[in-house]
Motif scaffolding. Sequence first.
Motif, mmCIF file in Angstrom:
data_model
loop_
_atom_site.group_PDB
_atom_site.id
_atom_site.type_symbol
_atom_site.label_atom_id
_atom_site.label_comp_id
_atom_site.label_asym_id
_atom_site.label_seq_id
_atom_site.Cartn_x
_atom_site.Cartn_y
_atom_site.Cartn_z
ATOM 1 N N THR A 29 37.695 51.298 33.819
ATOM 2 C CA THR A 29 37.195 50.402 34.849
ATOM 3 C C THR A 29 38.272 50.217 35.911
ATOM 4 N N THR B 283 39.328 48.568 39.980
ATOM 5 C CA THR B 283 39.058 47.642 41.072
ATOM 6 C C THR B 283 39.766 48.175 42.309
ATOM 7 N N ASP C 141 30.320 46.456 51.018
ATOM 8 C CA ASP C 141 29.861 47.824 50.828
ATOM 9 C C ASP C 141 29.445 48.417 52.170
ATOM 10 N N ASP D 86 28.469 42.598 52.204
ATOM 11 C CA ASP D 86 29.004 42.345 50.872
ATOM 12 C C ASP D 86 30.222 43.196 50.545
ATOM 13 N N GLY E 263 26.908 48.122 46.218
ATOM 14 C CA GLY E 263 26.286 46.846 45.884
ATOM 15 C C GLY E 263 27.217 45.663 46.006
ATOM 16 N N GLU F 294 30.110 45.329 44.522
ATOM 17 C CA GLU F 294 30.814 45.078 43.264
ATOM 18 C C GLU F 294 32.324 45.223 43.446
ATOM 19 N N LEU F 295 33.066 44.377 42.737
ATOM 20 C CA LEU F 295 34.519 44.424 42.792
ATOM 21 C C LEU F 295 35.083 45.426 41.794
ATOM 22 N N PHE F 296 34.272 45.820 40.808
ATOM 23 C CA PHE F 296 34.714 46.756 39.781
ATOM 24 C C PHE F 296 33.761 47.943 39.719
ATOM 25 N N THR F 297 34.296 49.072 39.259
ATOM 26 C CA THR F 297 33.468 50.258 39.070
ATOM 27 C C THR F 297 33.956 51.008 37.842
ATOM 28 N N ARG F 298 33.052 51.720 37.178
ATOM 29 C CA ARG F 298 33.392 52.522 36.003
ATOM 30 C C ARG F 298 33.510 53.984 36.414
ATOM 31 N N ARG G 67 34.775 46.852 48.845
ATOM 32 C CA ARG G 67 33.997 46.671 47.621
ATOM 33 C C ARG G 67 33.291 47.984 47.315
#
Length: 217
Positions: free
Chosen positions: A91, A93, A142, A140, A80, A82-86, A77
């Motif tokens: 975007t 994954t 991370d 999580d 944080g 998160e499964l996605f990032t910019r 991940r």
Amino acid sequence: MARRRTLRPDDAQSFAAQPPDAMPGFDFSGRMKRLCRAFCTTLPELSHIDMDRVAVGFCQARRAVTHGMQASLTPLRFAGGELFTRRGTRTYTIQRVFDTAGVEQLYLLNFYLPRFLDRPYTDKLTTVAHELWHISPRFDGDMRRHEGRCFAHSPSKQAFDDLAAGLARQWLATQPDEALHGFLRQDFRTLTRQFGLVHGTRYARPKLLPAPPRGGV
């Protein structure tokens, strides 16, 4: 060293480890997972880790030397959890990993062979503690993040290494069953002579992928 193949389903967003064939020899991945689980169930500092969601495999070291990378922990991940990032205007994954029972994994822990097994016994235990400590306290997907630019190892890598060595000593002080860790007293060649074969699970490196439409995975 036998290599368990990696199953690649049609869904390019994920891959899973193929169930290992019934083969004679020493199951390195299975024994290391059992050892890591013992660390996590014994040490309060690692009690947040669910080893059912940590894939344990091996990579083959390219050079026959004892120095260099011993192990690596790949978070599955982003920051944080998160499964996605910019990145810029796009975007992304990360390719998802599942075990043979279909349980999604949050981390990929690899040990470099034969290099890892050819290190001194206490160094091996410290490496295990080192990599497990990298796992976020929130579990999580991370990394554990420290303040500052050196977020992975904190501003003082020596302090990080000392902490890992202390965790290894703390675990040994509980007098764990020798069956859990005794194999680490032997090097790769000795294990091969004893068992005839050392085998384990190999995972392809998860890829960074463009996010599918509508945020699906």
